[in-house]
Design an enzyme around this catalytic site. Structure first.
Site, short mmCIF file in Angstrom:
data_model
loop_
_atom_site.label_atom_id
_atom_site.label_comp_id
_atom_site.label_asym_id
_atom_site.label_seq_id
_atom_site.Cartn_x
_atom_site.Cartn_y
_atom_site.Cartn_z
N LYS A 298 0.83 -1.22 0.00
CA LYS A 298 0.00 0.00 0.00
C LYS A 298 0.86 1.26 0.00
CE LYS A 298 -3.92 -2.15 2.41
NZ LYS A 298 -3.29 -3.42 2.86
N PHE B 99 2.34 4.84 -0.43
CA PHE B 99 1.78 6.18 -0.59
C PHE B 99 2.85 7.18 -0.20
CE2 PHE B 99 -0.29 10.02 0.92
CZ PHE B 99 -1.17 10.28 -0.11
N ILE C 21 5.33 10.81 -2.15
CA ILE C 21 5.51 11.63 -3.33
C ILE C 21 5.89 10.72 -4.50
CG2 ILE C 21 6.16 13.65 -1.95
CD1 ILE C 21 9.07 13.14 -2.85
#
Length: 240
Positions: free
Chosen positions: A63, A65, A67
């Site tokens: 998962k 996440f 930049i």
């Protein structure tokens, strides 16, 4: 051959317990999910061993996440291990970066829509915009698929809505939040049985505790495989 529509979530603490579970399941299971909970317990090493030495398919549930540059670098690092599925959050900039990081590898990028442990009250507490959960899942799925995801993660309750999207044609739908009839729901809130999930349009169902907590994990896995082969699990998008 095991039915790879069943993915067993290997939510055990470490490599040794993971190997013990894989040994107990034997040839009844061909696809495993390894997530964040085992990352510090040697999850990547286990993924490689199951893939390279035992011929299993691997879903790495990270998962990601962050930049874009960081996501791209992280996915590029994972892609070298020849794994099958990798999750990232479904935000467009994350999906596009993951697609770049995956490059020409065969690893599929799956976008998380809304976690199956969340309901509307949880979304309100997180300042997520108003709306029915299923509608938000469908919207996020469409955006993620348009951004280059190979498939999405959603609850089985939203699988049919996602499958109906034009963007979902030929794409994967993988559903956690799957429980055999009568099983403890645990922390899952939007659930269906394995047969219901496949009939709704899922390509793969993820099942963890009902298998690895069972007195006989192999028997539990085989019972789910039998359910997936039943007439109740006729899928509009069955894959070989």
């Amino acid at each position: 051959m095991p039915d790879d529509r069943l993915i067993v979530a290997m939510d055990v603490p470490n490599v040794l317990e993971g190997l013990d579970l894989a040994k107990a399941l034997g040839d009844s299971v061909g696809f495993y999910k390894i997530g964040l909970g085992m990352l510090t317990g040697g999850g990547l090493a286990l993924a490689n061993e199951l893939k390279q030495e035992h011929g299993k398919r691997i879903f790495l549930d990270m998962k990601f996440f962050d930049i874009g540059a960081t996501v791209e670098a992280a996915v590029r690092g994972v892609a070298q291990f020849d794994l099958d599925f990798l999750t990232v959050h479904g935000d467009p900039h994350v999906v596009r970066a993951a697609r770049e990081g995956a490059g020409g590898s065969d690893m599929k990028i799956l976008a998380v829509t809304i976690l199956t442990s969340l309901d509307r009250a949880d979304l309100d507490a997180s300042c997520i915009k108003a709306g029915d959960v299923a509608d938000l899942v469908q919207e996020r799925a469409g955006i993620a698929l348009s951004s280059g995801a190979d498939g999405v993660i959603c609850s089985p309750q939203e699988a049919a809505m996602v499958r109906a999207l034009p963007e979902a044609s030929g794409k994967l739908i993988v559903t956690p939040g799957v429980r055999p009839a009568g099983a403890d729901l645990g922390d899952q809130k939007r659930v269906m049985t394995p047969a219901q999930a496949i009939a709704a349009g899922a390509d793969h169902v993820v099942v963890g505790r009902p298998i690895w907590k069972a007195a006989d994990p192999r028997k539990a896995a085989l019972e789910i495989q039998a359910e997936l082969a039943s007439p109740q699990a006729i899928s509009p998008n069955r894959r070989a």
